[in-house]
Scaffold this motif. Structure first.
Motif, PDB file in Angstrom:
ATOM      1  N   GLU A 485       0.745  -1.109   0.185  1.00 26.00           N
ATOM      2  CA  GLU A 485      -0.055  -0.234   0.011  1.00 26.00           C
ATOM      3  C   GLU A 485       0.535   1.331   0.098  1.00 26.00           C
ATOM      4  O   GLU A 485       2.215   1.228   0.684  1.00 26.00           O
ATOM      5  CB  GLU A 485      -0.944  -0.405   0.995  1.00 26.00           C
ATOM      6  N   SER A 486       0.293   1.987  -0.493  1.00 26.62           N
ATOM      7  CA  SER A 486       0.889   3.608  -0.126  1.00 26.62           C
ATOM      8  C   SER A 486       1.001   3.929   0.411  1.00 26.62           C
ATOM      9  O   SER A 486      -0.076   3.868   1.984  1.00 26.62           O
ATOM     10  CB  SER A 486       0.123   4.935  -1.471  1.00 26.62           C
ATOM     11  N   TRP A 487       2.338   4.868   0.953  1.00 23.08           N
ATOM     12  CA  TRP A 487       1.271   6.067   2.437  1.00 23.08           C
ATOM     13  C   TRP A 487       0.090   6.480   2.870  1.00 23.08           C
ATOM     14  O   TRP A 487      -0.220   6.532   4.060  1.00 23.08           O
ATOM     15  CB  TRP A 487       2.661   7.158   2.500  1.00 23.08           C
ATOM     16  N   GLU A 488      -0.556   7.156   1.814  1.00 22.76           N
ATOM     17  CA  GLU A 488      -1.461   7.526   2.284  1.00 22.76           C
ATOM     18  C   GLU A 488      -3.483   6.216   3.034  1.00 22.76           C
ATOM     19  O   GLU A 488      -3.519   6.771   3.714  1.00 22.76           O
ATOM     20  CB  GLU A 488      -2.319   8.212   0.842  1.00 22.76           C
ATOM     21  N   GLU A 489      -2.683   5.084   1.427  1.00 21.32           N
ATOM     22  CA  GLU A 489      -3.407   3.999   1.647  1.00 21.32           C
ATOM     23  C   GLU A 489      -3.116   3.257   3.264  1.00 21.32           C
ATOM     24  O   GLU A 489      -3.879   3.723   3.992  1.00 21.32           O
ATOM     25  CB  GLU A 489      -3.424   2.372   0.692  1.00 21.32           C
ATOM     26  N   ALA A 490      -2.105   3.225   2.945  1.00 26.87           N
ATOM     27  CA  ALA A 490      -1.555   2.982   5.320  1.00 26.87           C
ATOM     28  C   ALA A 490      -2.152   4.052   6.192  1.00 26.87           C
ATOM     29  O   ALA A 490      -2.778   3.394   7.034  1.00 26.87           O
ATOM     30  CB  ALA A 490      -0.178   2.793   5.368  1.00 26.87           C
ATOM     31  N   ALA A 491      -1.660   5.457   6.207  1.00 26.66           N
ATOM     32  CA  ALA A 491      -2.862   6.185   6.553  1.00 26.66           C
ATOM     33  C   ALA A 491      -3.811   5.629   6.634  1.00 26.66           C
ATOM     34  O   ALA A 491      -4.710   6.668   8.349  1.00 26.66           O
ATOM     35  CB  ALA A 491      -2.259   7.364   6.715  1.00 26.66           C
ATOM     36  N   ALA A 492      -5.349   5.918   6.060  1.00 28.53           N
ATOM     37  CA  ALA A 492      -6.158   5.016   5.657  1.00 28.53           C
ATOM     38  C   ALA A 492      -6.713   3.556   6.778  1.00 28.53           C
ATOM     39  O   ALA A 492      -7.637   4.389   7.363  1.00 28.53           O
ATOM     40  CB  ALA A 492      -6.667   5.328   4.223  1.00 28.53           C
ATOM     41  N   ARG A 493      -5.547   3.036   6.433  1.00 25.76           N
ATOM     42  CA  ARG A 493      -6.165   1.897   7.036  1.00 25.76           C
ATOM     43  C   ARG A 493      -5.670   1.543   8.711  1.00 25.76           C
ATOM     44  O   ARG A 493      -7.124   1.672   9.249  1.00 25.76           O
ATOM     45  CB  ARG A 493      -5.571   1.030   6.686  1.00 25.76           C
ATOM     46  N   ILE A 494      -4.954   2.506   8.941  1.00 28.84           N
ATOM     47  CA  ILE A 494      -4.587   3.149  10.583  1.00 28.84           C
ATOM     48  C   ILE A 494      -5.837   4.308  10.860  1.00 28.84           C
ATOM     49  O   ILE A 494      -6.340   3.505  11.855  1.00 28.84           O
ATOM     50  CB  ILE A 494      -3.185   3.644  10.601  1.00 28.84           C
ATOM     51  N   GLY A 495      -5.999   4.751  10.235  1.00 22.08           N
ATOM     52  CA  GLY A 495      -7.093   5.522  10.972  1.00 22.08           C
ATOM     53  C   GLY A 495      -8.441   5.326  10.789  1.00 22.08           C
ATOM     54  O   GLY A 495      -8.998   5.797  11.912  1.00 22.08           O
ATOM     55  N   GLN A 496      -8.375   3.936   9.881  1.00 28.90           N
ATOM     56  CA  GLN A 496     -10.008   3.911  10.602  1.00 28.90           C
ATOM     57  C   GLN A 496     -10.047   2.783  11.490  1.00 28.90           C
ATOM     58  O   GLN A 496     -12.052   3.305  12.192  1.00 28.90           O
ATOM     59  CB  GLN A 496     -10.112   2.445   9.487  1.00 28.90           C
ATOM     60  N   ARG A 497      -9.073   2.595  12.102  1.00 28.67           N
ATOM     61  CA  ARG A 497      -9.802   1.974  13.585  1.00 28.67           C
ATOM     62  C   ARG A 497      -9.555   2.976  14.631  1.00 28.67           C
ATOM     63  O   ARG A 497      -9.864   2.257  15.710  1.00 28.67           O
ATOM     64  CB  ARG A 497      -8.131   0.725  13.907  1.00 28.67           C
ATOM     65  N   MET A 498     -10.038   4.636  14.933  1.00 27.79           N
ATOM     66  CA  MET A 498      -9.173   5.207  15.604  1.00 27.79           C
ATOM     67  C   MET A 498     -11.012   6.205  15.160  1.00 27.79           C
ATOM     68  O   MET A 498     -11.722   5.670  14.644  1.00 27.79           O
ATOM     69  CB  MET A 498      -8.717   6.462  15.350  1.00 27.79           C
ATOM     70  N   GLU A 499     -11.493   6.629  16.110  1.00 26.45           N
ATOM     71  CA  GLU A 499     -12.136   7.396  16.963  1.00 26.45           C
ATOM     72  C   GLU A 499     -11.891   8.618  16.604  1.00 26.45           C
ATOM     73  O   GLU A 499     -10.758   9.164  16.272  1.00 26.45           O
ATOM     74  CB  GLU A 499     -12.495   7.697  18.645  1.00 26.45           C
ATOM     75  N   HIS A 500     -13.115   9.593  16.738  1.00 24.71           N
ATOM     76  CA  HIS A 500     -13.274  10.379  15.348  1.00 24.71           C
ATOM     77  C   HIS A 500     -11.879  11.688  15.880  1.00 24.71           C
ATOM     78  O   HIS A 500     -10.817  12.067  15.305  1.00 24.71           O
ATOM     79  CB  HIS A 500     -14.212  11.136  15.524  1.00 24.71           C
ATOM     80  N   ASP A 501     -11.798  11.291  17.437  1.00 22.98           N
ATOM     81  CA  ASP A 501     -10.527  13.016  18.177  1.00 22.98           C
ATOM     82  C   ASP A 501      -9.582  12.279  17.254  1.00 22.98           C
ATOM     83  O   ASP A 501      -7.906  12.659  17.604  1.00 22.98           O
ATOM     84  CB  ASP A 501     -10.793  12.911  19.471  1.00 22.98           C
ATOM     85  N   GLU A 502      -8.877  10.651  17.732  1.00 18.67           N
ATOM     86  CA  GLU A 502      -7.591  10.687  17.686  1.00 18.67           C
ATOM     87  C   GLU A 502      -7.370  10.417  16.027  1.00 18.67           C
ATOM     88  O   GLU A 502      -6.345  10.535  15.814  1.00 18.67           O
ATOM     89  CB  GLU A 502      -7.680   9.161  18.172  1.00 18.67           C
ATOM     90  N   LYS A 503      -8.148  10.252  15.238  1.00 23.94           N
ATOM     91  CA  LYS A 503      -8.259   9.940  14.170  1.00 23.94           C
ATOM     92  C   LYS A 503      -7.185  11.810  13.947  1.00 23.94           C
ATOM     93  O   LYS A 503      -6.507  11.944  12.883  1.00 23.94           O
ATOM     94  CB  LYS A 503      -9.099   9.901  13.124  1.00 23.94           C
TER      95      LYS A 503
END
Length: 726
Positions: A485-503
């Motif tokens: 995955e690209s860096w954007e895809e990796a960031a999106a994958r990790i961010g999906q697991r976070m709550e709104h404030d943490e994201k």
């Protein structure tokens, strides 16, 4: 406001050499009378405002600097006590007995432009001057002259010494003087180390207490480098500490650069420095450095500071690189050199302010902690962080893309030799114009800011043509995918697991951290511009000296010392002893043939493991095989032209300004660096597998060895040894 002599980081342009040198002594525990300095900024006001400030200072003087003997009001001019001329006796010192005399004394010493020191005055029993070498021959020999009472007449040459120490003995064998020498010797050695050269010092004695009043380099036509060790005879004290090669300087430093110190690298408060066969090594001082930033949770201000720094200095350096200096006189050129050196030093001081570095570290830790909570149980967090800061738009990346375009454009023409002829003859041609645009944009490229003797890219465009020729004959490496995955895809994958404030916090930290990566790479390019502007004006001076027969070649100027250049310009010297110049050049050439160790302390001998594997830290994902090509001197442009097809680059370190010349390599392995090192940043930008921190890689791997670089696991496996390594 007046500045304490105990302050760290005083600037010579503001406080002059005397104050700066005294400050160094104080901070190394020399016994120096306490004092303050009134800098150039202090005097930058109206006469009425200055009078008010001096009146207020005189009212506080007795509380601030209590003294039974009065105060010494001393000059501290920029050209006083410097490395080329001491200017001894050219400026004033006024002794006052009452604080009310201060304003008049300051006005007398200041003379409209000179910074002023105010110190507690010691009414001495004895005063003296010493040299750590013979000022006539340059040979190491302590020489001391002593008088009773104050030392003005002795310093000014108006009185003979009461007693002197020469050729290893006192003219008076009194135990008092023998004990004095024993007390002074450790401090003399310390002063030589501090100033990095032979020293001329003034001192006084009162009630058997020794006080140091002044220190400056010995200014003489004889130049010695007694502090310049060789690798075979490095003192044991060096080997007990960590001494690192300064900032990837894998080229030795010429005599001119060592004395001129155009970036003030050799006087930094953050480290001690020693030369080993002309190579600069530093040892970081403890408890000296930038404090933690005041707002570690917000890097925005730091990034704005960097942009402001760039906006302030880049136009100045660009103007200097393009200034028409052909009509200036030699004297004007030498003055311009001093101005350029001081501007460059000013940038280097701000460049080395590591507040931004601390902010980057803090943001990096916060980002790592946040990512580690959501990356998954078996995730390699450091490698994932490397992926998240991949593909940043640095100057190196931009240069690499443009160089690729040059190569691809050249492939469209059947005869590259003809293109080279078009370039050399300046004939109009689309490809030659494209090449000229690259040189125009990046012609300031200098292999290293301390390598002023090395040609810039604009001076040696043939090296770029050779690089392109090599690329045209090298099969392009077919890149693997940069990863799952690209860096954007990796960031999106990790961010999906976070709550709104943490994201939100995650994306803020990541945006700022990626911006810091760009600064990590790009600020070095301003160092090149500043250094290149100094090289340009030195070469103009050199050409004038060649034209009038005072030196034989332009390159000779880098083997002169600043005072010799000044004397050639002023006419007080007609030439430099040719045998002396040849000896300097010969010594330098011998040093240039050495591959200097990055760390002076010897490490434990390493061997390749039984399974023929080396371990390091993966910083750019991928897995590729190829043959080893070692870049032992990453500053040597010619070595980049020799990179063979499908090569695995193995180097001690990689520099940002020349890394772009590696276009078609299979993988990168370095002995030094983290995932924010220049080689690591470049590898991620270009999708090249890379492993760093592979100890002794350049010793354990030989040219032509077939290896597999697995940057998913941080492992280099030797597949086949080259039976005839070069």
């Amino acid at each position: 406001m007046e500045l304490s002599l105990k302050s760290l980081g005083l600037k010579v342009a503001e406080v002059g050499n005397k104050a700066l040198n005294l400050s160094k002594l104080i901070n190394e525990q020399f016994s120096v009378p306490d004092g303050v300095v009134l800098s150039q900024t202090y005097f930058a006001c109206s006469e009425a405002e200055l009078q008010q400030k001096l009146n207020r200072l005189s009212e506080r003087l007795e509380r601030m600097l209590p003294s039974a003997d009065g105060w010494a009001v001393r000059s501290t001019a920029i050209d006083e006590d410097g490395g080329t001329k001491s200017m001894a006796g050219q400026y004033k010192t006024v002794i006052i007995q009452h604080s009310s005399q201060l304003p008049a004394a300051v006005a007398e010493v200041h003379e409209g432009s000179i910074p002023v020191i105010i110190q507690t005055f010691i009414e001495p029993d004895y005063s003296g001057v010493l040299f750590s070498c013979n000022p006539l021959t340059g040979e190491s020999e302590i020489i001391i002259e002593l008088v009773e009472g104050r030392g003005e007449a002795l310093v000014g040459g108006d009185a003979n010494p009461m007693v002197h120490y020469r050729e290893g003995k006192w003219s008076d064998s009194s135990p008092l003087f023998e004990q004095l020498l024993l007390r002074m010797e450790p401090w003399i050695m310390k002063a030589k180390e501090l100033m990095q050269q032979q020293v001329d010092m003034e001192f006084c004695i009162k009630n058997k207490s020794l006080y140091w009043l002044q220190v400056r380099p010995v200014t003489t036509g004889v130049h010695t480098d007694s502090w310049d060790y060789d690798f075979a005879h490095i003192p044991d004290s060096f080997l007990e500490e960590d001494w690192f090669l300064l900032d990837q300087c894998t080229e030795p430093v010429t005599p001119l650069v060592k004395k001129l110190d155009p970036g003030n690298y050799f006087q930094m408060p953050y480290w001690d420095i020693r030369f080993v066969q002309h190579y600069p090594y530093i040892s970081m001082k403890k408890n000296v450095g930038a404090a933690a930033p005041s707002q570690p949770d917000d890097g925005t201000s730091m990034l704005l500071t960097w942009q402001a720094l760039r906006n302030r200095y880049e136009p100045i350096f660009d103007q200097q690189l393009n200034e028409n200096i052909t009509q200036a006189s030699l004297e004007d050129l030498w003055e311009k050199t001093a101005v350029r050196v001081e501007i460059n030093r000013s940038y280097v001081r701000e460049y080395l302010n590591r507040d931004w570095f601390m902010a980057r570290r803090i943001i990096g830790k916060e980002l790592e902690q946040l990512v580690s909570r959501y990356a998954g149980e078996n995730a390699d967090v450091p490698l994932l962080l490397s992926s998240l800061i991949g593909e940043v738009n640095t100057i190196t990346y931009q240069k690499t893309l443009q160089l690729n375009q040059l190569v691809n454009s050249a492939r469209k023409y059947p005869d590259f030799g003809e293109l080279c002829n078009k370039v050399s003859s300046s004939e109009p041609h689309p490809w030659a114009d494209q090449f000229a645009a690259f040189i125009s944009q990046y012609g300031y490229e200098l292999p290293h800011p301390l390598g002023l003797h090395l040609k810039t890219l604009a001076e040696s465009p043939e090296t770029l043509l050779s690089r392109i020729t090599a690329e045209l004959h090298t099969r392009k490496v077919s890149r693997e995918e940069k990863g799952p995955e690209s860096w954007e895809e990796a960031a999106a994958r990790i961010g999906q697991r976070m709550e709104h404030d943490e994201k939100t916090e995650f994306h803020r930290l990541l945006t700022e951290y990626r911006a810091y990566v760009i600064r990590t790479e790009d600020d070095d390019y301003l160092l090149q511009k500043g250094a290149s502007s100094i090289r340009r004006i030195l070469l103009e001076i050199a050409q004038r000296l060649v034209d009038c027969g005072k030196i034989e070649s332009r390159e000779s100027i880098f083997f002169l010392y600043p005072d010799e250049i000044y004397e050639l310009i002023s006419g007080s010297r007609q030439s430099v002893e040719e045998t002396e110049l040849l000896q300097r050049e010969k010594s330098f050439a011998a040093a240039a043939a050495i591959n200097p160790p990055l760390l002076l302390k010897p490490g434990n001998a390493r061997k390749v493991s039984e399974d023929q594997k080396l371990q390091g830290v993966a910083v750019a994902q991928g897995c590729r095989s190829g043959k080893v090509f070692k870049l032992m001197n990453p500053l040597d442009r010619e070595s980049y032209n020799q990179i063979p097809e499908n090569a695995v680059i193995v180097a001690p370190i990689l520099t940002p300004n020349l890394t772009y010349a590696i276009l078609a390599c299979a993988a990168i392995v370095t002995e030094v660096g983290g995932f924010l090192s220049h080689g690591a940043i470049f590898a991620r930008e270009m999708g090249i597998p890379a492993i760093v921190q592979v100890e002794a890689a350049t010793s354990l791997l030989q040219n032509g060895d077939e290896v597999q670089v697995d940057a998913k696991r941080g492992v280099i496996e030797i597949l086949k040894r080259n039976s005839n390594p070069s």
